[in-house]
Design an enzyme around this catalytic site. Structure first.
Site, PDB file in Angstrom:
ATOM      1  N   CYS A 116     -37.317  59.410  -9.923  1.00 28.43           N
ATOM      2  CA  CYS A 116     -36.210  60.342  -9.640  1.00 28.43           C
ATOM      3  C   CYS A 116     -35.238  59.833  -8.583  1.00 28.43           C
ATOM      4  CB  CYS A 116     -36.771  61.685  -9.202  1.00 28.43           C
ATOM      5  SG  CYS A 116     -37.934  62.344 -10.404  1.00 28.43           S
ATOM      6  N   CYS A 436     -37.884  63.414  -3.523  1.00 30.89           N
ATOM      7  CA  CYS A 436     -39.217  62.894  -3.840  1.00 30.89           C
ATOM      8  C   CYS A 436     -39.116  62.179  -5.182  1.00 30.89           C
ATOM      9  CB  CYS A 436     -40.214  64.042  -3.940  1.00 30.89           C
ATOM     10  SG  CYS A 436     -39.719  65.295  -5.152  1.00 30.89           S
TER      11      CYS A 436
END
Length: 452
Positions: A116, A436
């Site tokens: 991500c 994250c």
């Protein structure tokens, strides 16, 4: 803990008075600026982009950036894109998109992947190229197309097909075919799961929420806040990084389509999505599978000024962190935030705009609790004191990944542009971007507004 009920939504866009603070320029290091950044609308997968390929989306973002900035194509020294689930035919999607957008075939391009935070990695790779003097102008971006993911034959079937390809005689071919079994035909689907632990991210988020005692109601309220703020920002025209995209054979898409403010009553009806029947993570408080692409123009400050540009922001200190992918998969922001603040010589009170990636409501609220815990700081992070949780009135004020969507490879650029645009609108100086990522990794970066 009530995030939404009675929340003064109007109060969130009240201008923050600019405090005159030091700038984060470093001696003998080039200042690096974002001239501007754009993204095509982020759409729920399986909607208007479903017939396209990833490079089509990336190309649209690049074309949008060219229109927005009018940068001459031959000035761009390098192009970097992030992506997570690669289309096999265009494994270096940055190059294919750049050629499709009309950039010079002399401009090199490469593709990075870091779950991500792939677009973040694309940006910071560009920062490194400029800081080291190798380049003056870099385009960084990211793309993800979840509407079409590579589904493979099983390993046994792939092996048989490759062996058949090499077989020279009919006998060899018949011998190989005699080993065929029906179960060879079961396909291999890509999973949003950790390779090292085989756990899906949603399952991990549910465990994290439980470990930090984040209730289902807290999560639903936070998700409702995200959707409400995104709707307000969209209606007020604040999402200025979005550029329209004429989808071939279809209509022009002009806005994100996943923003859906619901009610707590409706959200409460949903069943747990991962840990059944007692889990707290549901479809309503998780980010959805998204198609989209983003791109931004990064330059050395002196180059931007020489070309007559008025940059939006400086890209300042950044850090990458890694933790245990089993129990701390989604705690990247907690680890990265104090590190990047220390690096920049700032404190939480210096930050005027926080832009954190929202994978799940539970992940955001668990990070808040971890950041606000001296015990966690001492026992897990080797720090004497907590860094503190970001104040909600400065946090993701124009919505986040829960509502705007999360194309894995493209979100990093959205976060940086949201921080830059908010600072300009609200009169702040420093933004902190954090995310994250799968693998237990994380990223944080300081964005400083460019003085008016």
């Amino acid at each position: 803990m009530t995030w939404v009920t009675g929340w003064p939504l109007c109060g969130l866009t009240c201008a923050v008075q600019t405090k005159s603070k030091k700038t984060l320029a470093k001696p003998n290091i080039r200042n690096i600026v974002v001239v501007d950044g754009v993204r095509i609308p982020f759409l729920q997968s399986g909607t208007s982009y479903k017939e396209l390929m990833p490079h089509d989306l990336a190309r649209a973002a690049l074309v949008g950036l060219l229109h927005r900035t009018s940068v001459p194509k031959d000035v761009v020294d390098y192009i970097i894109f992030g992506t997570v689930i690669q289309e096999v035919k265009t494994s270096n999607v940055a190059r294919e998109a750049a050629l499709g957008a009309g950039f010079s075939d002399k401009t090199p391009a490469h593709t990075v992947t870091m779950a991500c935070i792939s677009a973040n990695q694309a940006m910071t790779t560009g920062v490194g190229l400029i800081a080291s003097g190798q380049c003056d102008v870099v385009v960084a971006g990211g793309v993800e197309l979840m509407s079409d993911v590579p589904i493979r034959h099983s390993r046994k079937m792939r092996k048989m097909m490759l062996d058949l390809n090499k077989a020279k005689t009919l006998g060899q071919r018949l011998s190989l075919l005699s080993k065929f079994r029906l179960n060879f035909l079961s396909p291999e689907l890509p999973a949003v799961a950790e390779f090292s632990t085989s756990e899906t991210m949603g399952h991990s988020a549910d465990r994290l929420a439980a470990a930090f005692a984040v209730s289902r109601l807290d999560q639903d309220e936070y998700a409702l806040r995200s959707h409400s703020l995104a709707k307000k920002a969209q209606d007020e025209g604040l999402l200025s990084d979005v550029v329209p995209f004429k989808v071939p054979g279809k209509d022009t898409v002009t806005k994100d389509n996943g923003i859906r403010p619901s009610s707590l009553e409706q959200m409460a009806k949903l069943k747990p999505a991962f840990i059944k029947p007692y889990g707290t993570v549901t479809a309503a408080n998780s980010s959805f599978l998204t198609d989209g692409a983003s791109a931004m123009l990064i330059m050395a400050e002196e180059k931007a000024l020489a070309m007559g540009y008025k940059p939006k922001a400086y890209l300042r200190d950044f850090v990458y962190v890694s933790q245990d992918p089993k129990d701390q998969l989604l705690l990247g922001p907690t680890y990265a935030t104090p590190k990047v603040l220390e690096k920049a010589g700032l404190t939480m009170t210096d930050i005027d705009a926080f832009e954190f990636h929202e994978a799940f409501s539970g992940q955001i609220l668990a990070n808040f609790k971890a950041m606000d815990s001296d015990w966690f700081a001492q026992n897990y992070m080797g720090r004497k004191t907590k860094v503190g949780a970001p104040p909600l009135e400065k946090f993701n004020n124009w919505g986040g990944s829960l509502s705007l969507g999360h194309p894995f490879g493209a979100t990093g650029c959205r976060l940086v542009m949201a921080a830059a645009n908010r600072l300009r609108k609200e009169g702040g100086q420093y933004g902190l971007v954090a995310a994250c990522a799968a693998g237990g990794q994380g990223h944080a970066m300081i964005v400083e507004v460019y003085p008016k």
